[in-house]
Enzyme design. Structure first.
Site, short mmCIF file in Angstrom:
data_model
loop_
_atom_site.label_atom_id
_atom_site.label_comp_id
_atom_site.label_asym_id
_atom_site.label_seq_id
_atom_site.Cartn_x
_atom_site.Cartn_y
_atom_site.Cartn_z
N ASP A 28 -6.91 -15.08 0.91
CA ASP A 28 -5.92 -14.22 1.57
C ASP A 28 -4.93 -15.16 2.23
O ASP A 28 -4.76 -16.28 1.79
CB ASP A 28 -6.63 -13.30 2.58
N ASN A 61 0.89 -1.16 0.00
CA ASN A 61 0.00 0.00 0.00
C ASN A 61 0.93 1.21 0.00
O ASN A 61 1.19 1.83 1.03
CB ASN A 61 -0.89 -0.01 1.25
N GLU A 75 -0.23 -12.37 10.50
CA GLU A 75 -1.44 -11.57 10.55
C GLU A 75 -2.64 -12.39 11.02
O GLU A 75 -3.45 -11.92 11.81
CB GLU A 75 -1.72 -10.98 9.16
N GLU A 132 3.54 -15.82 -3.23
CA GLU A 132 3.73 -14.86 -2.13
C GLU A 132 3.22 -15.52 -0.86
O GLU A 132 2.06 -15.90 -0.76
CB GLU A 132 2.94 -13.57 -2.41
N GLU A 185 -8.21 -3.40 -3.15
CA GLU A 185 -8.54 -2.77 -1.87
C GLU A 185 -8.47 -1.25 -1.94
O GLU A 185 -7.90 -0.60 -1.07
CB GLU A 185 -7.63 -3.32 -0.76
N TRP A 241 -15.70 -8.50 3.66
CA TRP A 241 -14.80 -8.26 4.79
C TRP A 241 -15.43 -8.79 6.08
O TRP A 241 -14.90 -8.59 7.15
CB TRP A 241 -14.48 -6.76 4.92
N ARG A 275 0.96 -7.73 -8.51
CA ARG A 275 0.21 -8.62 -7.61
C ARG A 275 -1.16 -9.01 -8.16
O ARG A 275 -1.86 -8.19 -8.77
CB ARG A 275 0.06 -7.99 -6.24
C1 BDP Z 1 -4.44 -8.40 3.64
C2 BDP Z 1 -4.02 -7.47 4.75
C3 BDP Z 1 -3.78 -6.07 4.29
C4 BDP Z 1 -2.87 -6.06 3.08
C5 BDP Z 1 -3.43 -6.98 2.02
C6 BDP Z 1 -2.49 -7.15 0.83
O1 BDP Z 1 -5.03 -7.49 5.73
O2 BDP Z 1 -3.21 -5.35 5.35
O3 BDP Z 1 -2.70 -4.79 2.59
O4 BDP Z 1 -3.62 -8.25 2.53
O5 BDP Z 1 -1.87 -8.19 0.76
O6 BDP Z 1 -4.27 -9.70 4.12
O7 BDP Z 1 -2.39 -6.28 -0.01
#
Ligand code: BDP
Length: 704
Positions: A368, A214, A396, A390, A295, A547, A328
């Site tokens: 995820d 990000n 997390e 990845e 996102e 979410w 990505r």
């Molecule tokens: C999610 C995370 C977020 C990341 C996103 C990502 O919660 O913080 O920005 O992946 O991989 O799992 O871009």
């Protein structure tokens, strides 16, 4: 002799008593098993990092420095590339011919009644990795006779991804602030950069993305590039290249252009100039990592363009410098189809449309980084576009730096999954490392768990995950057991009384976490935002449905789980046969993925004859019991570990144990409202009230 024993005793006592903060990671040579190692001297070029690294470790072992020599003595250690005549004399050229740029050989050579140990490689990078391998053998007490080792890495680019922000907070980071001291750079250089480089090089990591996916546009400003240049300089001697995450809207946000449309000539020019500026400062810069149209982040689709248009524009700018784009595939839309299907749907049609210096970076699972997911069906699906896995090293979704969870088994599950894309045996590993597809680039990334905590990763055992990622990136055929074994010996002790139980604990710890968090294919039932504890009930008015936990568990009186079969979202059809049929049929679907692919009635009978509900209860309970077992295992280890690490880990296990009960009680009591079945009477009763658990609100901030 007596004196020797006394000294040994003294050293042991000394090391038991000295505070041990974990900062040395796996780079410990003081108590390496050097008793039997006798090198008579060293034939090497002292200006090479590989050689200084060897000497440094040798000194730490308490040995007299190995004297450099030009003459061929028995038991000589030789560290050299074929530039040295001695290598050309001792090593047949075919031995080196199969080595890649970073490969190496370590050989015991008998010549004219003399024995030599030779570390050789085509290049300095390989030499460094070869020396580290030799040191690892010494550290783990492996035999040094009759060596005949030849290694090439599985992936050419083995990268850490830091999710570090410029204000030094770390997204999903649980080991303190970022190690990059942006405010002090470029003037002041933290000694940690070099230590970081050494630790990474030791396990084969050769690249690092310094900033969060990000990405703030400012990372590309001149001011920050000057700082990046300094970090790159610190890492370079250890063969670690620097890469950056870039914000796709940088031309507009940073450059003041009208837009960031990849087909706009001004935008293309801006990127070309920016790239040229970067390479003037950092000639070996690795390339860009891009999270776009994901996102809420900007991307080419904001202008009606495709991922390929966006990636190719950047690729064109980087091409002449040898830089790459890691684009990505973590994309999903709130109003779209099943989230698990979206990466495949967006990317598969673009196969063949990317430049040859673009690689698609893909999370192991289709949603995820959940505690357990099936592999993403996009692996193996793009035949003309390279894909890089990845993995998430930072925990997390696995208890942050509080829970002891060894992640190698989880990553191996993905790497060893058969995609069937080119017949049986087309594992994810093979679809990404060049064995199936003719790839120009091979790469793998791990989202870093490193911070400025003195032990680097928060939990001492989380170091093992950083270590394991590097080792698997180097050799994706290693077993988790081998990796854990090495790591324990290098980090703690070689005493079998410690190694065996601790290894067992590590190797079962991932399944244990899955059991107390999300067994049988459950996923994403975490607390809102921070993802630490359970919140299967979570409902945030106005929030994106994907979410929210309910989107994933769909619990009702009829049952629980996400129907991804052909009569549900049909995500199964993204897999190749026979997997799609296997996943589609509730009878053949692997039980660990049952609720991932099926909505299942509470009284459904599973393979063991028990109902789904009962199996769920037993799984949660087993997770709790395993953590309690780990506490007992650990307490028995007190005599083998320094006090500081012992106590630290002991207290983390207590947290983990409490959290496991929290997870179990929260999930069972919540889902019981739908199942309306008793919790089997032979397992421990809940100790919390659901009402109280539902009130827990941790003050851990995050956006989703
Ligand atoms: C999610 C995370 C977020 C990341 C996103 C990502 O919660 O913080 O920005 O992946 O991989 O799992 O871009």
């Amino acid at each position: 002799m007596k004196l020797k024993v006394f000294i040994l005793l003294l050293t042991t006592v000394f090391f038991r008593l000295t505070a041990e903060d974990g900062s040395r990671l796996w780079l410990r040579f003081t108590d390496a098993g050097t008793e039997t190692i006798r090198f008579s001297g060293l034939l090497a070029d002292n200006s090479k990092v590989a050689v200084t690294e060897f000497q440094r470790a040798w000194k730490e072992m308490g040995k007299a420095p190995l004297s450099l020599t030009g003459s061929m003595k028995n038991n000589l250690l030789i560290i050299a590339t074929p530039h040295e005549r001695v290598i050309r004399r001792l090593i047949q050229s075919k031995d080196l011919a199969n080595l890649s740029d970073e490969g190496y050989i370590i050989k015991t050579i008998n010549n004219k009644n003399q024995t030599y140990t030779v570390v050789s490689a085509k290049n300095d990078a390989g030499l460094l990795y070869g020396v580290y391998h030799l040191l690892r053998l010494i550290q783990t007490n492996a035999s040094l006779s009759g060596l005949n080792i030849s290694e090439n890495p599985s992936y050419e680019r083995r990268l850490l991804n830091h999710w570090d922000n410029l204000d030094r907070t770390v997204e999903r980071g649980y080991a303190g602030h970022s190690i990059w001291q942006w405010d002090e750079l470029p003037g002041k250089i933290s000694p940690r950069y070099k230590e970081y480089a050494r630790a990474n090089a030791f396990i084969g990591i050769n690249g690092t993305v310094l900033n969060n996916v990000n990405a703030a546009p400012e990372i590309l400003s001149r001011e920050y590039l000057e700082k990046v240049k300094v970090i790159a300089g610190e890492l370079r001697p250890f063969n670690v290249k620097v890469y950056l995450s870039v914000n796709f809207a940088s031309p507009k946000e940073l450059g003041g252009l009208q837009n960031s449309d990849p087909l706009n000539a001004d935008v293309q020019r801006w990127w070309k100039q920016k790239v040229s500026e970067i390479y003037t400062l950092i000639p070996d810069f690795g390339g860009f990592l891009v999270k776009a149209n994901s996102e809420g982040l900007p991307g080419p689709m904001d202008y009606g363009r495709t991922h390929a248009d966006g990636a190719n524009m950047l690729a064109d700018a980087l091409k002449s410098y040898g830089g790459i784009v890691m684009w990505r595939a973590f994309v999903y839309n709130p109003d779209g189809d099943d989230r698990a299907k979206q990466a495949y749907k967006e990317f598969k049609p673009l196969d063949g449309k990317f430049r040859d210096n673009v690689i698609i970076q893909l999370k192991n699972g289709p949603v995820d980084f959940q505690p357990r997911e099936p592999f993403s069906p996009l692996f193996g699906a793009m035949k003309q576009t390279p894909i890089m896995p990845e993995f998430q090293i930072t925990q997390e979704y696995l208890g942050f730096s509080n829970h002891l969870v060894f992640l190698s088994p989880m990553w191996k599950e993905c790497l060893d999954s058969d995609t069937y894309c080119a017949g049986k045996g087309s594992t994810v590993a093979k679809t990404t490392d060049g064995r199936i597809f003719d790839q120009k680039i091979t790469a793998i990334a791990g989202v870093s768990n490193i911070g400025e905590d003195i032990n680097w990763t928060g939990h001492h055992f989380a170091q093992a995950n950083w270590y394991a990622f590097g080792r698997l990136a180097w050799n994706n055929a290693l077993t988790s057991e081998q990796i854990a074994d090495e790591w324990i010996r290098m980090t703690f002790t070689k005493d079998q009384e410690f190694v065996e139980p601790v290894k067992k604990m590590m190797l079962t710890s991932h399944q244990t976490a899955v059991d107390y968090m999300m067994p049988l294919g459950l996923h994403h039932i975490f607390a809102w935002g921070h993802h630490y504890g359970p919140e299967p009930w979570c409902d945030v008015p106005g929030a994106r449905p994907d979410w929210l936990p309910k989107y994933y568990h769909n619990a009702s009186e009829n049952g629980i789980g996400f129907d991804r079969t052909t009569s549900g979202s049909d995500a199964v059809s993204q897999y190749n046969s026979p997997l799609r049929e296997e996943f589609n049929d509730i009878k053949t679907c692997p039980e660990e993925f049952l609720l991932w692919f099926h909505h299942v009635a509470w009284d459904y009978r599973m393979n063991n004859g028990k109902t789904l509900w009962n199996n769920m209860c037993y799984a949660y309970d087993s997770g709790v019991n395993k953590v309690r077992e780990y506490q007992k295992v650990w307490d028995r280890m007190e005599d083998y570990v320094d006090k500081e690490r012992f106590v630290h880990i002991q207290s983390r296990l207590r947290i983990q144990s409490r959290d496991a009960v929290w997870w179990k009680d929260a999930c069972l009591l919540y889902f019981q409202q739908f199942s309306r079945e008793p919790i089997p009477y032979d397992i421990e009763r809940p100790v919390y009230d659901l009402e109280d658990l539902m009130k827990i609100k941790l003050d851990l901030k995050h956006h989703n």
